[in-house]
Design an enzyme around this catalytic site. Structure first.
Site, PDB file in Angstrom:
ATOM      1  N   GLU A 122       6.687   3.530   0.698  1.00 59.02           N
ATOM      2  CA  GLU A 122       7.983   3.868   0.077  1.00 59.02           C
ATOM      3  C   GLU A 122       7.953   5.235  -0.596  1.00 59.02           C
ATOM      4  O   GLU A 122       7.034   5.538  -1.352  1.00 59.02           O
ATOM      5  CB  GLU A 122       8.349   2.825  -0.988  1.00 59.02           C
ATOM      6  N   GLU A 134       2.863   3.678  -7.314  1.00 53.45           N
ATOM      7  CA  GLU A 134       2.647   2.217  -7.327  1.00 53.45           C
ATOM      8  C   GLU A 134       1.646   1.849  -6.237  1.00 53.45           C
ATOM      9  O   GLU A 134       1.704   2.399  -5.128  1.00 53.45           O
ATOM     10  CB  GLU A 134       4.009   1.564  -7.055  1.00 53.45           C
ATOM     11  N   LYS A 169      13.741  -0.667  -9.042  1.00 51.52           N
ATOM     12  CA  LYS A 169      13.808  -0.206  -7.649  1.00 51.52           C
ATOM     13  C   LYS A 169      14.427  -1.320  -6.822  1.00 51.52           C
ATOM     14  O   LYS A 169      14.026  -2.475  -6.897  1.00 51.52           O
ATOM     15  CB  LYS A 169      12.437   0.227  -7.106  1.00 51.52           C
TER      16      LYS A 169
END
Ligand code: PGA
Ligand code: ZN
Length: 421
Positions: free
Chosen positions: A166, A285, A388
């Site tokens: 992502e 992340e 998100k």
């Protein structure tokens, strides 16, 4: 205090066309709550177990009719006629009824459906919007979160060669939710133009971000910076970037494969440091695989002072894992996904664990979503300033962003927008 009159559950489709659980709770006082649970694709090893039927002749084994029966029969029977002091007491009761450490018996999809439906019903009964009800449970100042829009998809969420999962843009410099949404949508439109122009395709991945035929993170980040500028925004001042490499997905043996070669843990960390110095990245992340705890500690020591290091698969919204990771200084923020742990109460406990550690937290959707907007209200109530929930496109993603616009427009009490720190 409340009593549940009726629990209903039925099988619906998620945004990937796979079955998932929807449920309705009706309280004795008349409150009604309906919810739909999401489903992940790049899941952490320690997530609560999503119960699937496993009958290959129906939905390729992915049916959830047994989880629906667990709601309507097992859970409904166990709660019938009982008075609960609050949602926490109900959640404790259904977790005990399941009786397994990972919610495999009744299914985390069954448990979360009941927990969220009852939370919605309690809000309804109190005549409150869901975020207000949740806010009262959490007890921190509410805030409209900075949306982290997914713009480019790779990894398990797309069929391209890109291994990082992502690439997100976060309008940290905009003054309101409405302006943040406009910013995200305008960058998405600019990026679409670039991608169509250069790659002759506007195909998207599971979370709505484009999935052009690129292989390296630098190619993706260059496209994003270009799109931000073409849309008339300033990288860093208006809009920052966030990555979820989801490194579990490109580790084989001891070697990481980010898309162009093979790296060991320290080489991958060096690569992140190069990316951070070249691009306006605010958050990374799952930069390392969940098994690479040494690597997590090294990355946090190397960049944690100025970049958010977020654990997703590493922590799986589990308060115990968050506390242990904080003790070992493995990260400085937790991703929060209710279906990783299986009840609303445990999700709030994970948020509390992050808060007590002095960590940040980001509320998150799953790659398999529905039009349910529970997490939008949760993100406001949690006061963590970050959410998100995919691209600013596709119904199941914009449902959450549109809910945030509704909360901003109707809450009337001047909820602040932006990061919490
Ligand atoms: P998932 O991915 O919902 O497919 O697990 C989301 C993420 O890794 O953050
Ligand atoms: Zn993730």
């Amino acid at each position: 205090m409340f009593t549940i009159d009726q629990l209903a559950a039925w099988q619906i489709l998620d945004s990937r066309g796979r079955p998932t659980v929807a449920a309705r709770a009706t309280l004795h006082g008349g409150g009604v709550g309906i919810t739909q649970v999401p489903s992940g694709a790049s899941t952490g090893e320690h997530e609560a177990v999503e119960r699937r039927d496993g009958d290959p002749s129906r939905y390729g084994g992915l049916g959830v009719t047994a989880a629906c029966r667990a709601v309507e029969i097992d859970i409904a029977k166990a709660v019938a006629g009982r008075t609960f002091a609050d949602l926490a007491e109900l959640d404790r009761a259904i977790v005990e009824l399941d009786g397994t450490p990972n919610k495999a018996r009744l299914g985390a999809n069954a448990l979360l459906a009941v927990s969220q439906a009852v939370a919605c019903a309690l809000a309804d009964q109190a005549g409150q919007p869901l975020h207000q009800y949740l806010s009262a449970q959490i007890g921190v100042p509410a805030r409209l979160p900075v949306p982290h829009f997914n713009m480019i998809n790779g990894g398990a969420h797309a069929a391209n060669r890109l291994n990082f999962q992502e690439f997100m843009v976060a309008p940290t410099g905009t003054p309101s939710m409405a302006e943040a949404i406009r910013c995200g949508a305008e960058i998405y439109a600019a990026l679409r133009g670039l991608v169509v122009d250069r790659f002759k395709s506007a195909g998207v991945g599971d979370e709505g971000g484009f999935a052009p035929d690129i292989a390296t993170p630098e190619q993706a980040l260059d496209l994003l910076v270009d799109a931000i500028q073409r849309a008339g925004y300033q990288p860093r001042a208006d809009v920052e970037l966030a990555l979820d490499p989801a490194a579990n997905g490109f580790l084989s043996g001891d070697a990481y494969h980010p898309g162009d070669g093979t790296l060991d843990t320290s080489e991958l960390i060096d690569r992140y440091e190069q990316l951070i110095s070249a691009y306006p990245i605010r958050s990374i992340e799952d930069g390392l695989a969940e098994s690479d705890r040494r690597g997590w500690r090294m990355l946090t020591a190397a960049v944690g002072e100025w970049v958010q290091v977020v654990g997703d698969d590493l922590l799986v919204t589990d308060p115990e894992r968050i506390r242990a990771a904080a003790r070992d200084q493995l990260a400085n923020a937790a991703l929060i996904k209710p279906n990783q742990i299986g009840t609303v109460t445990e999700t709030l406990a994970a948020l509390a664990a992050a808060r007590e550690a002095g960590w940040g937290a980001m509320i998150s959707h799953r790659s398999g979503e529905t039009s349910d907007t529970f997490i939008a209200d949760l993100a406001v109530a949690a006061g963590v300033g970050q959410l998100k929930t995919g691209a600013p496109a596709r119904g199941e993603r914009v449902a959450k962003y549109n809910r945030l616009l509704e909360i901003e427009a109707t809450s009337g009490n001047g909820l602040p927008y932006g990061l919490a720190y």
